[in-house]
Design an enzyme around this catalytic site. Structure first.
Site, mmCIF file in Angstrom:
data_model
loop_
_atom_site.group_PDB
_atom_site.id
_atom_site.type_symbol
_atom_site.label_atom_id
_atom_site.label_comp_id
_atom_site.label_asym_id
_atom_site.label_seq_id
_atom_site.Cartn_x
_atom_site.Cartn_y
_atom_site.Cartn_z
ATOM 1 N N HIS A 193 64.818 16.101 39.724
ATOM 2 C CA HIS A 193 65.148 14.859 40.453
ATOM 3 C C HIS A 193 63.899 14.237 41.085
ATOM 4 C CE1 HIS A 193 67.324 12.048 42.974
ATOM 5 N NE2 HIS A 193 66.716 12.548 44.035
ATOM 6 N N ARG B 191 67.290 12.565 32.288
ATOM 7 C CA ARG B 191 66.172 12.800 33.208
ATOM 8 C C ARG B 191 65.508 14.110 32.800
ATOM 9 N NH1 ARG B 191 68.325 14.700 38.356
ATOM 10 N NH2 ARG B 191 67.422 16.646 37.669
ATOM 11 N N TYR C 230 70.472 24.166 38.165
ATOM 12 C CA TYR C 230 71.762 23.561 37.789
ATOM 13 C C TYR C 230 71.845 23.110 36.327
ATOM 14 C CZ TYR C 230 69.048 19.404 39.102
ATOM 15 O OH TYR C 230 68.068 18.450 39.223
#
Ligand SMILES: Cc1ncc(C[n+]2csc(CCOP(=O)(O)OP(=O)(O)O)c2C)c(N)n1
Length: 377
Positions: free
Chosen positions: A275, A271, A284
Site C-alpha cells: 500500500h 497494486r 494479506y
C-alpha cells in the site's frame, strides 16, 4: 385451484405515478473489461499515441522506483506507489485537454507529473510539508487528496460551476476501489448525474484497500455497475492496457464536454507494491497472485504490441530508458537537497486574519526560535 392460478386472475397495475424513467440497458458495463492491445482493435490505434504512452509508462515506472528508494533514504516521508498501475495514471493525464481539471488521490502522483507538474513539487506533500507544493491553477491539478473520496465532490462542484459559467471544462476525478464505499462517492455521483455535470469518475480497482480485498469491499457485480444506480453509464476497462484506458477515458471526456453528463469508469488493475512503504503486503496476499499480474504488466503489453507492429526497436527502447534515467537522476539530486522551511509557516493560511490565540502562539514560537539562534544551536 393453485395459488399461482388464483394469482393469474389478478393483474397488478403499477401505481399511477410510476413510469420507466430511463432504460438501464445502455448504462450497463460490458461483461468483460474493454481491451485494445493484442486484439484486432490495436491495428487502428494511432502509432504516435502508442509511442507516447510507452515513453510515459517507462518514465512512470522509473519515477515509482526512485520515489520508493527516496523513502528508504529518509528523503520522502511516505510513497504510495502506482507500480503496475502506470497505464491508468498516464492515460488519465493524456485524456484531458489543458483547460480541463484533474482531481488526484494520494496514489496518483504519476498522473500529476504526466500532466506537467514538476516531479519534485509533486512530492512536496509526501515529503511531509504542510502544503501541496505545486500551484493547482498552473496545470489545473487539484492537490493530491488523502482523505478518501473527498476529491470527488470537489470535482463535481468545479465542473458544475464551470458549466454554469459557460466555461468549457471537464473534471476527471481519480479514486480507488476502497474509496467507492465512502459517502462522498455516493454524494458526488448522485449530484453529478442529476445535474449532468461534466465529470469523469475514474476508479482504479487495484484489488485492495490496504489489506481489504475487493470481495470484502463490495457485493456489487463490478464497481462499474454502481453507475447504473445513479443513472450514468458505467464502463469497464483493462487497467493495464494503456491504449484501452486512454480510449475509454477520452470517450468519457468527450461525452462530458458535449453535455452528455458524467461517466463512471472502472479500470481493473493491480497494486504490485505494498500500500505504501509503511505496509507489509505479504501479511494479506500471496506471491503467486502478484506474479500472475506481473505477466499482465502494462509496459510488457504495450511493448509486445509496438514490437509486433514494428514500432519499437532496441534504439527506441534505449531512448525511453535513458530519458527515465535522466529524470530519476534529477529527482534524486533535487530531493537530496534539504528544503528550507520556516516553522512559522504553520500559522500561515489557517485564517484570513490571525486569531488572538494564533498571534500569541506565533510570538511564542518566534521567541523560541530567536533564543535558539542566539544560543548558537
Ligand atoms: C476518509 C478516510 N478514511 C480512511 C483513510 C485511511 N486510508 C488511507 S488509504 C486507505 C485505503 C484506500 O484504498 P483504495 O481506495 O482502494 O485506494 P488505494 O490505496 O488502493 O489506491 C484507507 C482506508 C483515509 N485516508 N481517509
Amino acid at each position: 385451484m393453485t395459488v399461482m392460478e388464483q394469482r393469474g386472475a389478478y393483474r397488478p397495475t403499477p401505481p399511477p405515478a410510476w413510469q420507466p424513467r430511463t432504460d438501464p440497458a445502455p448504462l450497463l458495463p460490458d461483461a468483460e473489461p474493454f481491451r485494445v492491445l493484442g486484439t484486432e482493435a490495436a491495428a487502428q490505434a494511432d502509432p504516435e499515441l502508442l509511442r507516447r504512452l510507452y515513453a510515459q509508462l517507462v518514465l512512470g515506472r522509473r519515477y515509482n522506483a526512485q520515489a520508493t528508494a527516496l523513502t528508504k533514504q529518509g528523503r520522502l516521508a511516505v510513497y504510495p506507489s502506482s507500480t503496475g498501475q502506470e497505464a491508468c495514471e498516464v492515460a488519465a493525464a493524456l485524456a484531458l485537454e489543458d483547460r480541463d481539471w484533474l482531481f488526484p488521490s494520494y496514489r496518483d502522483t504519476l498522473a500529476v507529473v504526466a500532466r506537467g507538474v514538476d516531479p519534485v513539487e509533486a512530492l512536496t506533500l509526501l515529503r511531509g510539508d504542510w502544503h501541496t507544493g505545486y500551484d493547482p491553477y498552473e496545470h489545473r491539478v487539484a492537490p493530491l487528496c488523502t482523505p478518501l473520496a473527498t476529491q470527488l465532490p470537489h470535482a463535481v462542484g468545479l465542473a458544475h460551476a464551470a458549466r454554469l459559467k459557460g466555461d468549457d471544462v471537464v473534471a476527471l476525478a481519480m479514486v480507488g476501489d476502497g474509496g467507492t464505499s465512502e459517502g462522498d462517492f455516493h454524494e458526488a455521483l448522485n449530484f453529478a448525474a442529476v445535474w449532468q455535470a461534466p465529470v469523469v469518475f475514474f476508479v482504479q480497482n487495484n484489488g485492495f484497500a490496504i489489506s481489504v480485498p475487493l470481495a470484502k469491499q463490495t457485493a456489487a457485480p463490478s464497481l462499474a455497475h454502481k453507475a447504473v444506480g445513479y443513472g450514468m453509464p458505467g464502463r469497464l476497462v483493462d487497467g493495464n492496457d494503456a491504449a484501452a484506458v486512454h480510449e475509454v477515458l477520452s470517450e468519457a471526456v468527450r461525452r462530458a464536454r458535449e453535455g452528455g453528463g458524467p461517466t463512471l469508469v472502472e479500470a481493473v488493475t493491480y497494486r504490485i507494491e505494498a500500500h505504501t512503504n509503511a505496509d507489509d503486503a505479504t501479511r494479506y496476499r500471496g506471491d503467486a497472485e502478484v506474479e500472475t499480474w506481473r505477466e499482465h504488466d502494462p509496459i510488457l503489453l504495450l511493448e509486445r504490441e509496438l514490437t509486433a507492429r514494428g514500432l519499437l526497436d532496441d534504439d527506441a527502447r534505449q531512448t525511453a530508458r535513458d530519458a527515465a534515467e535522466t529524470m530519476a537522476a534529477d529527482l534524486r539530486a533535487r530531493m537530496n537537497q534539504d528544503p528550507v522551511l520556516d516553522p512559522a509557516d504553520l500559522f500561515a493560511h489557517v485564517y484570513a486574519e490571525d486569531t488572538p490565540q494564533l498571534r500569541e502562539q506565533r510570538a511564542l514560537l518566534r521567541a523560541e526560535l530567536d533564543a535558539e539562534q542566539e544560543g548558537g544551536h
